[in-house]
Design a protein around this motif. Structure first.
Motif, PDB file in Angstrom:
ATOM      1  N   ARG A 118       0.834  -1.210   0.000  1.00 30.99           N
ATOM      2  CA  ARG A 118       0.000   0.000   0.000  1.00 30.99           C
ATOM      3  C   ARG A 118       0.863   1.253   0.000  1.00 30.99           C
ATOM      4  NH1 ARG A 118      -5.142   0.835  -0.961  1.00 30.99           N
ATOM      5  NH2 ARG A 118      -5.855   1.677   1.014  1.00 30.99           N
ATOM      6  N   LEU A 119       1.948   1.239   0.753  1.00 36.62           N
ATOM      7  CA  LEU A 119       2.847   2.393   0.754  1.00 36.62           C
ATOM      8  C   LEU A 119       3.510   2.575  -0.602  1.00 36.62           C
ATOM      9  CD1 LEU A 119       4.467   1.965   4.270  1.00 36.62           C
ATOM     10  CD2 LEU A 119       3.231   3.988   3.488  1.00 36.62           C
ATOM     11  N   TRP A 120       3.863   1.480  -1.237  1.00 30.15           N
ATOM     12  CA  TRP A 120       4.449   1.582  -2.565  1.00 30.15           C
ATOM     13  C   TRP A 120       3.442   2.189  -3.530  1.00 30.15           C
ATOM     14  CZ3 TRP A 120       3.629   0.011  -7.521  1.00 30.15           C
ATOM     15  CH2 TRP A 120       4.713   0.150  -8.397  1.00 30.15           C
ATOM     16  N   ALA A 121       2.177   1.765  -3.459  1.00 28.08           N
ATOM     17  CA  ALA A 121       1.139   2.348  -4.307  1.00 28.08           C
ATOM     18  C   ALA A 121       0.926   3.817  -3.978  1.00 28.08           C
ATOM     19  CB  ALA A 121      -0.166   1.568  -4.124  1.00 28.08           C
ATOM     20  N   CYS A 122       1.031   4.168  -2.694  1.00 28.51           N
ATOM     21  CA  CYS A 122       0.890   5.564  -2.266  1.00 28.51           C
ATOM     22  C   CYS A 122       1.983   6.430  -2.882  1.00 28.51           C
ATOM     23  CB  CYS A 122       0.928   5.623  -0.739  1.00 28.51           C
ATOM     24  SG  CYS A 122       0.729   7.262  -0.036  1.00 28.51           S
ATOM     25  N   TRP A 123       3.199   5.894  -2.949  1.00 30.97           N
ATOM     26  CA  TRP A 123       4.298   6.638  -3.579  1.00 30.97           C
ATOM     27  C   TRP A 123       4.141   6.680  -5.100  1.00 30.97           C
ATOM     28  CZ3 TRP A 123       7.815   3.858  -6.737  1.00 30.97           C
ATOM     29  CH2 TRP A 123       8.826   4.636  -7.303  1.00 30.97           C
ATOM     30  N   ALA A 124       3.795   5.546  -5.695  1.00 26.66           N
ATOM     31  CA  ALA A 124       3.765   5.447  -7.156  1.00 26.66           C
ATOM     32  C   ALA A 124       2.707   6.349  -7.769  1.00 26.66           C
ATOM     33  CB  ALA A 124       3.524   3.998  -7.574  1.00 26.66           C
ATOM     34  N   VAL A 125       1.582   6.559  -7.074  1.00 27.18           N
ATOM     35  CA  VAL A 125       0.530   7.389  -7.655  1.00 27.18           C
ATOM     36  C   VAL A 125       0.960   8.850  -7.767  1.00 27.18           C
ATOM     37  CG1 VAL A 125      -0.681   8.086  -5.543  1.00 27.18           C
ATOM     38  CG2 VAL A 125      -1.987   7.675  -7.640  1.00 27.18           C
ATOM     39  N   ALA A 126       1.999   9.235  -7.018  1.00 20.77           N
ATOM     40  CA  ALA A 126       2.514  10.599  -7.098  1.00 20.77           C
ATOM     41  C   ALA A 126       3.593  10.759  -8.157  1.00 20.77           C
ATOM     42  CB  ALA A 126       3.062  11.028  -5.734  1.00 20.77           C
ATOM     43  N   GLU A 127       4.003   9.662  -8.781  1.00 21.28           N
ATOM     44  CA  GLU A 127       5.010   9.734  -9.832  1.00 21.28           C
ATOM     45  C   GLU A 127       4.385  10.239 -11.135  1.00 21.28           C
ATOM     46  OE1 GLU A 127       8.657   8.663  -9.573  1.00 21.28           O
ATOM     47  OE2 GLU A 127       7.770   9.536  -7.775  1.00 21.28           O
ATOM     48  N   PRO A 128       5.199  10.767 -12.066  1.00 20.90           N
ATOM     49  CA  PRO A 128       4.646  11.320 -13.309  1.00 20.90           C
ATOM     50  C   PRO A 128       3.934  10.255 -14.138  1.00 20.90           C
ATOM     51  CG  PRO A 128       6.929  12.017 -12.986  1.00 20.90           C
ATOM     52  CD  PRO A 128       6.653  10.976 -11.961  1.00 20.90           C
ATOM     53  N   SER A 129       2.917  10.699 -14.865  1.00 20.42           N
ATOM     54  CA  SER A 129       2.216   9.791 -15.775  1.00 20.42           C
ATOM     55  C   SER A 129       3.192   9.265 -16.818  1.00 20.42           C
ATOM     56  CB  SER A 129       1.056  10.518 -16.454  1.00 20.42           C
ATOM     57  OG  SER A 129       0.128  10.968 -15.502  1.00 20.42           O
TER      58      SER A 129
END
Length: 717
Positions: free
Chosen positions: A379-390
């Motif tokens: 979940r934390l990885w998904a939390c970080w990844a959603v803030a990465e550029p498209s």
């Protein structure tokens, strides 16, 4: 309420209004209100206490002591314009929350600037008390286990009020009249049963049996809620059935110490014994939930069931009175109304732990913990990844995760992280301290994922203290597992944080320990970084001899193991410390060596900056003619690099040197050219020449012409 501090600036409850179904404590509530209005014991004795008044609410778990404190805080909130602050001072398993953590959370709730990471706990609590001394606040402290916890946080004024909740008296806290809670009045107890049991007339038509059932519950609010919830879940059973089943449950309760099960334990066994086996196992596994907080994902991972099943089961537990809702503003952003999670009540935690010890094998508990930590990492990885550029690889991998693990947007992920910060940090601590070494790999992954998520959604100043503690946890794991490379990296990060906040006395031993760990691991990059950092630390301390010695060791190391760029940086650091110490010959040798290295690297801008330092040292050494030649060499090199900003700076310094040498016409020409070049540059030049060699090492590394390069290279290593 978790151990995270909370501030409430919302509108206070109106007098007499009972929020959250509060009832049955009108007499105690009135006594507490009267106690606020009257003079304290110390004042009556002629020696007013130096701290704020303390109202102490004492009662056993399940007596409704926290609910009474919350109701009192709601009624009095209007008298304290700076708000209501809340904190819980003990966690699951009766673990004491460190004063440092509570102080940081309370300072954040007050809107204060984040304290430096690694600051001493006494300094933190002192800062908090000093800030509270200027405010008029109501401080609600739940689950106080010892007087020292309270004394460390008491505001040093008489305008604030502290409402403390504890299991017994707190000797050592002056000016306190405890309000001791027992059971509810019988009428209020029956009314609570009736409200929990639903619309069925079972309790209304037989008031005597209803009173007998309340008496069997000890008139304790928690036991009454459990039995009322059980009646609501069994509409075909009568009040007499509930009373007899409650007596039967006493035989299944297994309290420690040979004593007879109390009313709360019997009520728990009544409800727990009627649960299906999967639900019962999920309930007892909730004792493993960090900070006593559980949501559908945590429950799903602990029990190994689907998220939807866990969500439904948690809702049933809450309806039975086993869990309390943890509502949060914006919870609907998850696409579902209602609470964003649930809290395990303090009275329930020891009962669940007893059931775990009795029924679960240690290996199964370790597997459940591992599943929970793995879910947190994902979940934390998904939390970080959603803030990465498209279009990034992280976003592509995020799309491959199951729908339940993903976040729809960055705002949703940030909200999730904010509401679960405390439990996630608690999960990292538990993984390190309670895993017995078996969860160390997961603990390191969790710490890494937390750092990534914090960096993506929070400002660095807000997370500095948490990052510091995560580094300390990773260091503990690395030391336990003999991971020398990771020890070196973590010690360097911790030492950098200490040095950045001026605690060089703590940073230097950590740099030395990092150097030993790096050498043991054969990690040349960390070894070079540690040597250079030790030199910088001693330079900041004003010990130029030791700084030069460490920089010399760093230079030898880079010449043996490093790249040419590392060697050039080491020469720059040597030149800087010798310049600051006034050792002109050594400084010239170092800066010329740096210029030669940058020439071999074909980096003319860096070469020009190093030549500028040569010219500056020649000026300091009283050799103006040699300095003029060096300035011109530097200017010619900057022209080859087409570095307009650097040319402007070098021409200005060349003009100053010409003026000092009596060449007025040349001085005017170079100054005019410098002004012309600056007019054509839209931004600041990439590097500036250090105006004064007497500046300390910290300023030198920020402002010297080689500073950008040396700092960037040091970070890369």
């Amino acid at each position: 309420m978790t151990d995270q501090a909370v501030r409430d600036d919302g509108p206070p409850s109106a007098p007499g209004h009972s929020s959250g179904g509060f009832s049955g404590r009108e007499r105690e509530l009135g006594e507490l209100r009267a106690d606020v209005a009257c003079a304290g014991l110390s004042t009556l004795a002629g020696r007013p206490a130096p701290h704020s008044r303390v109202l102490l609410i004492v009662g056993r778990p399940g007596s409704g002591r926290t609910a009474l404190a919350e109701e009192l805080a709601g009624e009095l909130a209007g008298d304290y314009p700076d708000g209501v602050l809340r904190a819980r001072l003990s966690g699951p398993g009766r673990t004491v929350v460190p004063a440092e953590r509570t102080a940081r959370d309370l300072l954040a709730a007050l809107g204060a600037d984040p304290p430096d990471p690694g600051v001493e706990p006494t300094e933190l609590t002192g800062t908090l008390r000093a800030l509270l001394a200027e405010r008029r606040v109501l401080l609600l402290l739940d689950d106080v286990t010892e007087a020292e916890q309270l004394l460390e946080l008491l505001p040093e004024n008489r305008d604030s009020l502290v409402v403390a909740v504890a299991g017994g008296p707190l000797p050592g806290v002056s000016d306190v009249r405890p309000c001791t809670l027992g059971g509810l009045d019988r009428g209020a107890a029956v009314e609570l049963l009736r409200s929990r049991a639903g619309a069925a007339p079972r309790l209304t038509v037989d008031p005597r049996r209803a009173e007998a059932l309340a008496e069997a519950c000890g008139d304790l609010p928690a036991a009454l809620r459990l039995v009322g919830g059980w009646l609501a879940a069994h509409p075909r059973l009568s009040v007499s059935d509930a009373t007899s089943r409650l007596e039967e449950a006493a035989e299944h309760a297994r309290p420690t110490g040979g004593r007879r099960a109390d009313q709360l334990e019997r009520a728990f066994q009544l409800v727990y014994g009627g649960l299906p086996r999967p639900a019962a196992r999920l309930l007892r596994l909730l004792a493993l939930a960090p900070a006593g907080f559980v949501d559908a994902h945590t429950a799903s991972a602990l029990a190994g069931c689907s998220v939807s099943t866990a969500r439904e089961t948690l809702g049933e537990f809450a309806a039975l009175g086993l869990l309390r809702d943890e509502p949060h503003e914006g919870a609907e952003s998850y696409g579902r109304p209602g609470p964003y999670g649930y809290g395990v009540p303090g009275w329930l935690d020891p009962l669940l732990r007893d059931e775990l010890t009795r029924t679960e094998r240690p290996g199964d508990l370790m597997v459940a913990r591992a599943r929970m930590l793995e879910r947190d990492v994902r979940r934390l990885w998904a939390c970080w990844a959603v803030a990465e550029p498209s279009g990034s690889s992280a976003r592509a991998k995020l799309a491959e995760l199951p729908r339940e693990l993903r976040f729809d947007n960055r705002a949703q992920a940030a909200h999730w992280l904010a509401t679960r910060r405390g439990p996630l940090l608690a999960a990292a601590r538990l993984a390190v301290h309670e895993g017995g070494g078996e969860l160390d790999t997961l603990a390191r992954r969790l710490a890494r994922a937390l750092a990534l998520a914090f960096g993506a959604h929070r400002a660095p100043a807000e997370t500095a203290a948490e990052t510091y503690r995560l580094h300390e946890l990773v260091l503990e794991v690395a030391g336990r597992g003999g991971l020398w490379r990771e020890q070196a990296a973590t010690l360097l990060d911790l030492a950098d944080l200490d040095a950045g906040t001026g605690r060089l006395a703590r940073a230097v031993p950590r740099y030395r320990a990092a150097l030993d760990a790096a050498r043991t691991a054969g990690e040349t990059g960390h070894t070079g970084r540690a040597l250079e950092s030790l030199g910088a630390a001693y330079a900041e301390l004003g010990d130029s001899s030791r700084a030069a010695d460490w920089y010399d060791r760093a230079l030898l190391h880079q010449q043996t193991h490093g790249r040419l760029s590392d060697v050039a940086r080491a020469h720059c650091l040597m030149g800087a410390v010798h310049t600051d110490a006034g050792r002109w010959t050594d400084a010239l040798r170092a800066w010329r060596a740096a210029a030669a290295a940058y020439r071999r690297l074909r980096e003319p801008s860096a070469q020009a900056r190093a030549l500028g330092e040569v010219a500056r040292v020649l000026e300091y050494a009283g050799r103006p003619r040699d300095a003029l030649r060096a300035w011109r060499d530097a200017l010619a090199t900057a022209r080859r690099a087409e570095d307009v900003g650097l040319q402007a700076v070098l021409r200005a310094r060349l003009g100053d040197t010409c003026a000092a040498a009596g060449e007025a016409a040349a001085a005017r020409y170079h100054r005019a050219e410098s002004a012309r070049l600056l007019r054509h540059t839209r931004s600041d030049p990439p590097g500036t020449v250090r105006p004064d060699a007497s500046e300390n090492q910290g300023k030198l590394q920020k402002n010297s012409p080689t500073a950008c390069e040396t700092t960037e290279a040091k970070g890369e290593s």
